[in-house]
Design an enzyme around this catalytic site. Structure first.
Site, PDB file in Angstrom:
ATOM      1  N   ALA A  60       0.542  48.936 -26.994  1.00 23.55           N
ATOM      2  CA  ALA A  60       0.305  50.094 -28.470  1.00 23.55           C
ATOM      3  C   ALA A  60       0.638  51.265 -28.049  1.00 23.55           C
ATOM      4  CB  ALA A  60      -1.052  49.753 -28.986  1.00 23.55           C
ATOM      5  N   LYS A  64       4.066  53.591 -32.521  1.00 27.18           N
ATOM      6  CA  LYS A  64       2.846  53.767 -33.292  1.00 27.18           C
ATOM      7  C   LYS A  64       2.874  53.499 -34.754  1.00 27.18           C
ATOM      8  CE  LYS A  64       0.562  57.609 -30.511  1.00 27.18           C
ATOM      9  NZ  LYS A  64      -0.891  56.933 -30.748  1.00 27.18           N
ATOM     10  N   ASN A 109      -2.999  61.056 -21.424  1.00 26.97           N
ATOM     11  CA  ASN A 109      -2.745  61.633 -23.080  1.00 26.97           C
ATOM     12  C   ASN A 109      -3.969  61.593 -23.810  1.00 26.97           C
ATOM     13  OD1 ASN A 109      -3.428  59.475 -25.674  1.00 26.97           O
ATOM     14  ND2 ASN A 109      -3.088  58.025 -23.696  1.00 26.97           N
ATOM     15  N   ARG A 110      -4.019  62.484 -24.738  1.00 25.98           N
ATOM     16  CA  ARG A 110      -5.234  62.607 -25.731  1.00 25.98           C
ATOM     17  C   ARG A 110      -4.632  62.971 -27.075  1.00 25.98           C
ATOM     18  NH1 ARG A 110      -5.791  67.630 -22.151  1.00 25.98           N
ATOM     19  NH2 ARG A 110      -4.876  69.376 -23.386  1.00 25.98           N
ATOM     20  N   GLY A 112      -4.918  61.138 -29.883  1.00 29.16           N
ATOM     21  CA  GLY A 112      -6.104  61.166 -30.946  1.00 29.16           C
ATOM     22  C   GLY A 112      -5.538  60.266 -32.081  1.00 29.16           C
ATOM     23  N   SER A 171     -10.383  53.836 -27.004  1.00 34.56           N
ATOM     24  CA  SER A 171      -9.736  55.062 -26.906  1.00 34.56           C
ATOM     25  C   SER A 171     -10.767  55.989 -26.353  1.00 34.56           C
ATOM     26  CB  SER A 171      -8.893  55.289 -27.906  1.00 34.56           C
ATOM     27  OG  SER A 171      -8.377  56.661 -27.829  1.00 34.56           O
ATOM     28  N   LYS A 213      -9.937  45.255 -27.746  1.00 31.66           N
ATOM     29  CA  LYS A 213      -9.271  45.937 -26.663  1.00 31.66           C
ATOM     30  C   LYS A 213     -10.372  46.792 -25.598  1.00 31.66           C
ATOM     31  CE  LYS A 213      -5.440  48.882 -24.922  1.00 31.66           C
ATOM     32  NZ  LYS A 213      -4.088  49.165 -25.533  1.00 31.66           N
ATOM     33  N   THR A 243      -7.023  53.103 -21.484  1.00 28.88           N
ATOM     34  CA  THR A 243      -6.869  54.036 -20.378  1.00 28.88           C
ATOM     35  C   THR A 243      -8.264  54.472 -19.737  1.00 28.88           C
ATOM     36  OG1 THR A 243      -7.066  55.754 -22.029  1.00 28.88           O
ATOM     37  CG2 THR A 243      -4.793  54.831 -21.550  1.00 28.88           C
ATOM     38  N   GLY A 264      -0.907  54.134 -16.171  1.00 26.91           N
ATOM     39  CA  GLY A 264       0.188  54.200 -14.989  1.00 26.91           C
ATOM     40  C   GLY A 264      -0.081  53.608 -13.849  1.00 26.91           C
TER      41      GLY A 264
END
Length: 362
Positions: A60, A64, A109-110, A112, A171, A213, A243, A264
């Site tokens: 994901a 998106k 990433n942020r 949101g 997240s 998740k 992440t 990554g």
């Protein structure tokens, strides 16, 4: 070295990361990618009642809004996961919000949960011929007054178009979202989502698998709590992991201290440790999708050996290019030939103890 690694990556990396991502979506929409997925029964697996043509999925975050679902399969993936999708459309966090750490082959990433919202994404999925497996990753709006209600709404909205659900409560970019991983909150979330599935099963006549998740930044006790609640639930599996907020071991980078979740190569070790620990805690029957730092056939197989049934990646494709799934497929088949293995499932759990013994340093 592929054309992408020689030329394409250099050109794309001159662009803002989010702009480069949007160009990748446009390229896939154009239909110019004409690859055919390698079909080999040795790569096929049955997980949570679903038959996957191969064990590799697109995580994901890439697609998106379900804009390029069918094009993704032409890249060689066995399944894809759209989202995260929230009930109402939302713009996400302020830009810039996506950063490449080239020295580490990582991304922060942020975003949101920027997405088009339930209805638009549902309509896109409804408009395609349902054949290959598509999961829907559901989340909560940032301004919602009822987070759990947002997840229940996701189950109901996508029940007729999803092959499986991923409940994203991990997240780091929506304030307070990870609090849903706390035991009491998780128990209530699971109860409400299970009830929603039960109601929709009666309405539609079939059951959709549900995965949870997890973040990789949980303590051993928190992992025990999650395992205990899942063991008492009717959820079908886990996605490990999202992440991380940790930055240990990164090389010097202008962006290493940016806020957001890190993915990554640097995520591979931590996410694989959590994967193996959860396999130990939950036993052999529950399904687990391994995510985090998958870059090649070796890292993909190591996820399986650490306890995963399926593997997902996204950041690896940013650095290695659109042929990554195809290349991993070829290399895995070669390794299976060398090892005398007839099915990818034969590798599962070989290294669970090796990975699970490591402590999670917070």
């Amino acid at each position: 070295m592929s054309f992408f690694q020689c030329i394409g990556r250099s050109a794309l990396f001159m662009l803002d990361p989010e702009h480069a991502h949007n160009l990748a979506i446009l390229w896939l929409k154009s239909g110019l990618n004409s690859h055919k997925r390698i079909v080999d029964k040795r790569l096929s697996v049955r997980v949570a009642g679903l038959k996957f043509e191969n064990f590799m999925g697109l995580a994901a975050g890439f697609d998106k809004n379900a804009e390029v679902v069918d094009a993704v399969f032409r890249l060689g993936f066995g399944f894809t996961e759209v989202g995260t999708v929230t009930p109402k459309p939302q713009a996400g966090n302020a830009k810039p919000r996506l950063f490449r750490l080239k020295e580490d082959e990582a991304i922060i990433n942020r975003m949101g949960f920027n997405n088009d919202g339930h209805q638009i994404v549902h309509d896109r999925l409804q408009g395609r011929k349902k054949s290959d497996i598509v999961g829907v990753n559901i989340g909560a709006n940032k301004d919602t007054l009822n987070r759990i209600g947002d997840y229940v709404a996701g189950i109901t909205c996508f029940y007729d178009v999803a092959d499986y659900f991923t409940v994203n409560i991990s997240s780091p970019n929506t304030p307070g979202l990870r609090d849903l991983q706390a035991r009491d909150n998780l128990r209530l979330l699971i109860k409400e989502i299970s009830q929603a599935r039960s109601e929709n099963k009666k309405k539609h006549g079939f059951s959709i698998p549900i995965f949870l998740k997890l973040a990789p930044d949980l303590t051993e006790q928190e992992l025990d709590d999650v395992a205990a609640e899942l063991s008492l639930s009717d959820f079908d599996g886990l996605v490990v992991s999202n992440t991380t907020l940790f930055r240990q071991g990164l090389k010097k980078s202008a962006f290493m201290n940016e806020g957001g979740g890190l993915s990554g190569r640097p995520l591979f070790e931590r996410s694989t440790i959590v994967l193996a620990k959860m396999r130990q805690k939950l036993g052999k029957d529950i399904a687990i999708i391994g995510v985090g730092g998958v870059w090649d056939a070796q890292t993909a197989l190591e996820k399986i050996k650490a306890g995963a049934d399926l593997v997902q990646f996204y950041s690896g494709m940013v650095y290695e290019g659109p042929d990554l799934a195809k290349n991993i497929t070829k290399d895995v088949l070669q390794m299976m030939q060398q090892d005398g293995v007839d099915t990818i499932k034969a590798y599962r759990d070989h290294h669970v103890e090796k990975w699970a013994k490591f402590e999670l340093h917070l």
